[in-house]
Design a protein around this motif. Structure first.
Motif, PDB file in Angstrom:
ATOM      1  N   LEU A   7       0.855  -1.074   0.074  1.00 30.45           N
ATOM      2  CA  LEU A   7       0.107  -0.049  -0.086  1.00 30.45           C
ATOM      3  C   LEU A   7       0.816   1.092  -0.116  1.00 30.45           C
ATOM      4  CD1 LEU A   7      -2.737   1.488   0.168  1.00 30.45           C
ATOM      5  CD2 LEU A   7      -2.665   1.170   2.758  1.00 30.45           C
ATOM      6  N   LEU A   8       1.909   1.092   0.725  1.00 31.74           N
ATOM      7  CA  LEU A   8       2.823   2.516   0.734  1.00 31.74           C
ATOM      8  C   LEU A   8       3.578   2.592  -0.385  1.00 31.74           C
ATOM      9  CD1 LEU A   8       4.154   1.956   4.569  1.00 31.74           C
ATOM     10  CD2 LEU A   8       2.876   3.926   3.741  1.00 31.74           C
ATOM     11  N   ALA A   9       3.853   1.370  -1.106  1.00 30.26           N
ATOM     12  CA  ALA A   9       4.758   1.573  -2.381  1.00 30.26           C
ATOM     13  C   ALA A   9       3.558   2.253  -3.584  1.00 30.26           C
ATOM     14  CB  ALA A   9       4.937   0.203  -2.753  1.00 30.26           C
ATOM     15  N   ILE A  10       2.163   1.866  -3.230  1.00 29.17           N
ATOM     16  CA  ILE A  10       1.279   2.431  -4.411  1.00 29.17           C
ATOM     17  C   ILE A  10       1.150   3.960  -4.252  1.00 29.17           C
ATOM     18  CG2 ILE A  10      -1.255   2.550  -4.863  1.00 29.17           C
ATOM     19  CD1 ILE A  10      -0.949  -0.447  -4.288  1.00 29.17           C
ATOM     20  N   LEU A  11       1.166   4.544  -3.049  1.00 27.18           N
ATOM     21  CA  LEU A  11       1.058   5.576  -2.543  1.00 27.18           C
ATOM     22  C   LEU A  11       2.203   6.804  -2.794  1.00 27.18           C
ATOM     23  CD1 LEU A  11      -0.908   5.430   0.889  1.00 27.18           C
ATOM     24  CD2 LEU A  11      -1.814   6.023  -1.256  1.00 27.18           C
ATOM     25  N   TYR A  12       3.478   5.807  -2.533  1.00 27.01           N
ATOM     26  CA  TYR A  12       4.569   6.665  -2.922  1.00 27.01           C
ATOM     27  C   TYR A  12       4.674   7.133  -4.332  1.00 27.01           C
ATOM     28  CZ  TYR A  12       9.743   7.071  -3.295  1.00 27.01           C
ATOM     29  OH  TYR A  12      10.804   7.531  -3.540  1.00 27.01           O
ATOM     30  N   ARG A  13       4.140   6.170  -5.282  1.00 23.91           N
ATOM     31  CA  ARG A  13       4.390   6.495  -6.527  1.00 23.91           C
ATOM     32  C   ARG A  13       3.621   7.815  -6.935  1.00 23.91           C
ATOM     33  NH1 ARG A  13       3.097   1.878 -10.711  1.00 23.91           N
ATOM     34  NH2 ARG A  13       0.920   1.778  -9.103  1.00 23.91           N
ATOM     35  N   HIS A  14       2.585   8.194  -6.143  1.00 25.77           N
ATOM     36  CA  HIS A  14       1.767   9.262  -6.434  1.00 25.77           C
ATOM     37  C   HIS A  14       2.118  10.466  -5.881  1.00 25.77           C
ATOM     38  CE1 HIS A  14      -0.852   6.731  -8.961  1.00 25.77           C
ATOM     39  NE2 HIS A  14      -0.950   5.978  -8.139  1.00 25.77           N
ATOM     40  N   LEU A  15       2.681  10.303  -4.539  1.00 29.41           N
ATOM     41  CA  LEU A  15       2.587  11.162  -3.556  1.00 29.41           C
ATOM     42  C   LEU A  15       4.074  11.823  -3.149  1.00 29.41           C
ATOM     43  CD1 LEU A  15       0.073  10.135  -0.942  1.00 29.41           C
ATOM     44  CD2 LEU A  15      -0.047  11.875  -2.774  1.00 29.41           C
ATOM     45  N   ARG A  16       5.229  10.933  -3.729  1.00 36.61           N
ATOM     46  CA  ARG A  16       6.480  11.111  -3.057  1.00 36.61           C
ATOM     47  C   ARG A  16       7.123  12.407  -3.388  1.00 36.61           C
ATOM     48  NH1 ARG A  16      10.320  12.736  -1.788  1.00 36.61           N
ATOM     49  NH2 ARG A  16      12.426  11.848  -1.421  1.00 36.61           N
ATOM     50  N   TYR A  17       6.721  13.027  -4.924  1.00 38.90           N
ATOM     51  CA  TYR A  17       7.433  14.479  -5.112  1.00 38.90           C
ATOM     52  C   TYR A  17       6.787  15.642  -4.759  1.00 38.90           C
ATOM     53  CZ  TYR A  17      10.634  10.996  -7.100  1.00 38.90           C
ATOM     54  OH  TYR A  17      11.656   9.841  -7.427  1.00 38.90           O
ATOM     55  N   LEU A  18       5.875  15.389  -3.958  1.00 33.86           N
ATOM     56  CA  LEU A  18       5.183  16.637  -3.399  1.00 33.86           C
ATOM     57  C   LEU A  18       6.099  17.309  -2.489  1.00 33.86           C
ATOM     58  CD1 LEU A  18       1.411  15.380  -2.830  1.00 33.86           C
ATOM     59  CD2 LEU A  18       2.475  16.742  -4.665  1.00 33.86           C
ATOM     60  N   PRO A  19       6.039  18.663  -2.237  1.00 41.44           N
ATOM     61  CA  PRO A  19       7.056  19.176  -1.253  1.00 41.44           C
ATOM     62  C   PRO A  19       6.864  18.853   0.131  1.00 41.44           C
ATOM     63  CG  PRO A  19       6.044  20.663  -2.684  1.00 41.44           C
ATOM     64  CD  PRO A  19       5.335  19.619  -3.237  1.00 41.44           C
ATOM     65  N   VAL A  20       5.779  18.762   0.621  1.00 38.17           N
ATOM     66  CA  VAL A  20       5.415  18.078   1.900  1.00 38.17           C
ATOM     67  C   VAL A  20       5.944  16.687   2.007  1.00 38.17           C
ATOM     68  CG1 VAL A  20       3.761  17.758   3.532  1.00 38.17           C
ATOM     69  CG2 VAL A  20       3.282  19.633   2.275  1.00 38.17           C
ATOM     70  N   THR A  21       5.705  15.952   1.423  1.00 43.26           N
ATOM     71  CA  THR A  21       6.317  14.435   1.409  1.00 43.26           C
ATOM     72  C   THR A  21       7.773  14.468   1.158  1.00 43.26           C
ATOM     73  OG1 THR A  21       4.196  13.840   0.095  1.00 43.26           O
ATOM     74  CG2 THR A  21       5.847  12.329   0.365  1.00 43.26           C
ATOM     75  N   ASP A  22       8.507  15.193   0.498  1.00 47.23           N
ATOM     76  CA  ASP A  22       9.794  15.318   0.230  1.00 47.23           C
ATOM     77  C   ASP A  22      10.528  15.937   1.738  1.00 47.23           C
ATOM     78  OD1 ASP A  22      12.202  15.229  -1.529  1.00 47.23           O
ATOM     79  OD2 ASP A  22      12.359  17.217  -0.692  1.00 47.23           O
ATOM     80  N   ARG A  23       9.990  16.731   2.523  1.00 48.63           N
ATOM     81  CA  ARG A  23      10.477  17.137   3.753  1.00 48.63           C
ATOM     82  C   ARG A  23      10.414  15.982   4.736  1.00 48.63           C
ATOM     83  NH1 ARG A  23       7.151  21.903   2.957  1.00 48.63           N
ATOM     84  NH2 ARG A  23       8.286  23.580   1.668  1.00 48.63           N
ATOM     85  N   LEU A  24       9.087  15.516   4.746  1.00 49.25           N
ATOM     86  CA  LEU A  24       8.776  14.178   5.542  1.00 49.25           C
ATOM     87  C   LEU A  24       9.864  13.040   5.415  1.00 49.25           C
ATOM     88  CD1 LEU A  24       6.975  12.978   7.893  1.00 49.25           C
ATOM     89  CD2 LEU A  24       5.687  12.049   5.806  1.00 49.25           C
ATOM     90  N   PHE A  25      10.184  12.858   4.114  1.00 50.61           N
ATOM     91  CA  PHE A  25      11.174  11.780   4.094  1.00 50.61           C
ATOM     92  C   PHE A  25      12.464  12.027   4.442  1.00 50.61           C
ATOM     93  CE2 PHE A  25       7.533   9.427   1.380  1.00 50.61           C
ATOM     94  CZ  PHE A  25       8.254   8.161   1.808  1.00 50.61           C
ATOM     95  N   HIS A  26      12.730  13.410   4.097  1.00 51.44           N
ATOM     96  CA  HIS A  26      14.123  13.903   4.390  1.00 51.44           C
ATOM     97  C   HIS A  26      14.330  13.651   6.029  1.00 51.44           C
ATOM     98  CE1 HIS A  26      17.066  17.436   4.606  1.00 51.44           C
ATOM     99  NE2 HIS A  26      17.785  16.185   4.641  1.00 51.44           N
ATOM    100  N   GLY A  27      13.199  13.900   7.015  1.00 54.90           N
ATOM    101  CA  GLY A  27      13.481  13.467   8.176  1.00 54.90           C
ATOM    102  C   GLY A  27      13.605  12.019   8.550  1.00 54.90           C
ATOM    103  N   LEU A  28      12.637  11.707   7.937  1.00 52.94           N
ATOM    104  CA  LEU A  28      12.543   9.752   7.969  1.00 52.94           C
ATOM    105  C   LEU A  28      14.148   9.344   7.936  1.00 52.94           C
ATOM    106  CD1 LEU A  28       9.128   8.690   6.526  1.00 52.94           C
ATOM    107  CD2 LEU A  28       9.937   9.093   9.059  1.00 52.94           C
ATOM    108  N   ASN A  29      14.560   9.708   6.710  1.00 56.30           N
ATOM    109  CA  ASN A  29      15.938   9.288   6.263  1.00 56.30           C
ATOM    110  C   ASN A  29      17.249   9.716   7.376  1.00 56.30           C
ATOM    111  OD1 ASN A  29      14.752   8.268   3.883  1.00 56.30           O
ATOM    112  ND2 ASN A  29      15.321  10.376   2.729  1.00 56.30           N
TER     113      ASN A  29
END
Length: 457
Positions: free
Chosen positions: A111-133
């Motif tokens: 499910l996360l992989a499906i959502l990732y394909r559609h939402l990953r490159y939004l600015p908000v999602t990019d900042r979230l993943f930066h913190g997770l990384n």
């Protein structure tokens, strides 16, 4: 209606409390759904279930299974779940236990992989993943530090850990080479006594036997060449006779091709073209399965150790994912329940869809499952085997070095600014001092980076 719901719930609880195949599946399905917090936290939940609540195993039996799970490749929590099922219902119980354990996290990861394909490159999602990384980098480094402090006793083990980190992080050595070499070094150093000298003598005997065998093979080849110089079928050499036969066969094939109707050729071409996508998909799945089977067979020390090896395969060799996508997959593997190895599900989905996710998941867990079933059937002999223990003494420092190399690799791809580096340092300090659950640290780091992005712009 309420009465029917209560009766259904009691029936499910009764099945789960009984060590039947269905009961094992439901019990480990529950643990797999709420199993946040890393390997030791999940193992504690398995112990509470199997020893305290259901009384399926004694403390001594569970301790033996825990020790076995730590010494085998793969995730320790998955190995312990397999062991519990093995002790209660044999290999079928082991199968349903590990299936129930990994099913929830696999579905969540798809499910996360499906959502990732559609939402990953939004600015908000990019900042979230930066913190997770950033938090994942801190978690990997802290895990390596704790493992090294608790398990590396001798100076040669520390030296081996440093060398393993250097050759993987800076000289692009493969994890398989490092693990096998470290294990052989452990066997050599830990067993350097009369027994080792006798083994060296045996190796010399093997070398001499190989020389004798090589001499015999050379003599046979010489005799074969001598026989080949005789007349064969009216020709000077056997090679000329074989060439004549080959040409005759080619001429016959050409004649048959001329006689073949055009419609039959066209039909064959159409069938071949229609089968090409299927054959390509099968080849891709076989490649994916081979990679994760190999990774699952040598992933000693937990899921973090697989990170540099998977990165080398799916990013550097096959170019299925970018470095950033791989780091994001590692972060998602941390925020889902179950073992870190479930990252393979995300990668499999990105490479070959849902079927690829299933193939990658089964392949990454299959080697440790089979080894646990085999070793669990002869647990005493496995633990008392000196060669196995010496091999593990060499593999343990290599695992520590590989974890540090994994942290460096993830940091290169996932930390893009001083903000990410600062979050990684703070997350590492919190992990060392307060020892919270890793899931809260990772989610907290993502939230902090999200808020900083909104404030700083």
């Amino acid at each position: 209606m309420r009465t029917r719901v209560r009766e259904t719930r009691r029936e499910i609880e009764r099945i789960a409390n009984t060590p039947t195949l269905g009961g094992l599946f439901l019990s480990f399905l529950k643990i797999g759904t709420v199993g946040f917090g890393g390997g030791l936290a999940v193992i504690a939940q398995i112990r509470t279930l199997a020893v305290q609540e259901r009384r399926w195993l004694t403390e001594q039996e569970f301790a033996s299974g825990f020790a076995l799970g730590q010494t085998l490749p793969g995730t320790a929590a998955g190995n312990v779940a397999t062991y519990v099922g093995l002790r209660l219902r044999g290999w079928r119980g082991a199968g349903v236990s590990i299936a129930g354990f990994i099913l929830p996290s696999m579905l969540m990861m798809i499910l996360l992989a499906i959502l990732y394909r559609h939402l990953r490159y939004l600015p908000v999602t990019d900042r979230l993943f930066h913190g997770l990384n950033a938090a994942v980098v801190a978690l990997i480094i802290v895990t390596a530090w704790r493992m090294g402090r608790n398990s590396l006793i001798k100076p040669w083990q520390w030296l081996l850990a440093v060398l393993s980190c250097i050759v993987v992080a800076f000289f692009s050595a493969t994890v398989i080479e490092v693990v096998l070499t470290a294990g052989l070094v452990g066997i050599f150093i830990d067993s350097f006594a009369e027994k080792q000298l006798r083994k060296l003598g045996q190796l010399q005997g093997v070398t001499s036997r190989r020389k004798r065998i090589a001499a015999r093979v050379t003599l046979r080849r010489r005799k074969r060449r001598e026989r080949a110089t005789h007349f064969v079928g009216g020709y000077l050499t056997r090679a000329m006779a074989e060439e004549r036969v080959r040409r005759a066969a080619e001429e016959n094939q050409t004649a048959n091709d001329r006689d073949e109707p055009p419609t039959k050729k066209f039909r064959s071409l159409v069938l071949f073209g229609a089968a090409m996508p299927v054959l390509t998909k099968i080849a891709l799945l076989l490649t994916l399965s081979t990679i994760f089977l190999r990774i699952g067979a040598i992933t000693f020390g937990g899921g973090f150790v697989m990170i540099p090896l998977i990165e080398a395969e799916v990013v550097d060799s096959h170019h299925w994912l970018t470095h950033q996508e791989f780091v994001d997959a590692t972060a998602l593997g941390q925020v889902t329940p179950g073992p870190v190895l479930i990252t393979a599900t995300f990668i499999g989905y990105r490479v070959a869809g849902t079927l690829g996710a299933l193939v990658a998941t089964v392949s990454i867990f299959l080697p440790s499952f089979l080894m646990t079933v085999i070793a669990g059937s002869s647990l005493a002999r496995f633990h008392t085997n000196k060669i196995v223990q010496s091999f593990l003494k060499g593999v343990t420092p290599a695992v520590v070095g590989l974890l540090v190399a994994a942290g460096i690799s993830v940091g290169r791809a996932g930390l893009h600014s001083w903000v990410g580096l600062l979050i990684a340092i703070v997350a590492g300090a919190v992990l060392v001092k307060y020892r919270p659950s890793a899931i809260w640290v990772i989610l907290g780091a993502g939230l902090v980076r999200l808020l900083l992005g909104l404030v700083l712009g």
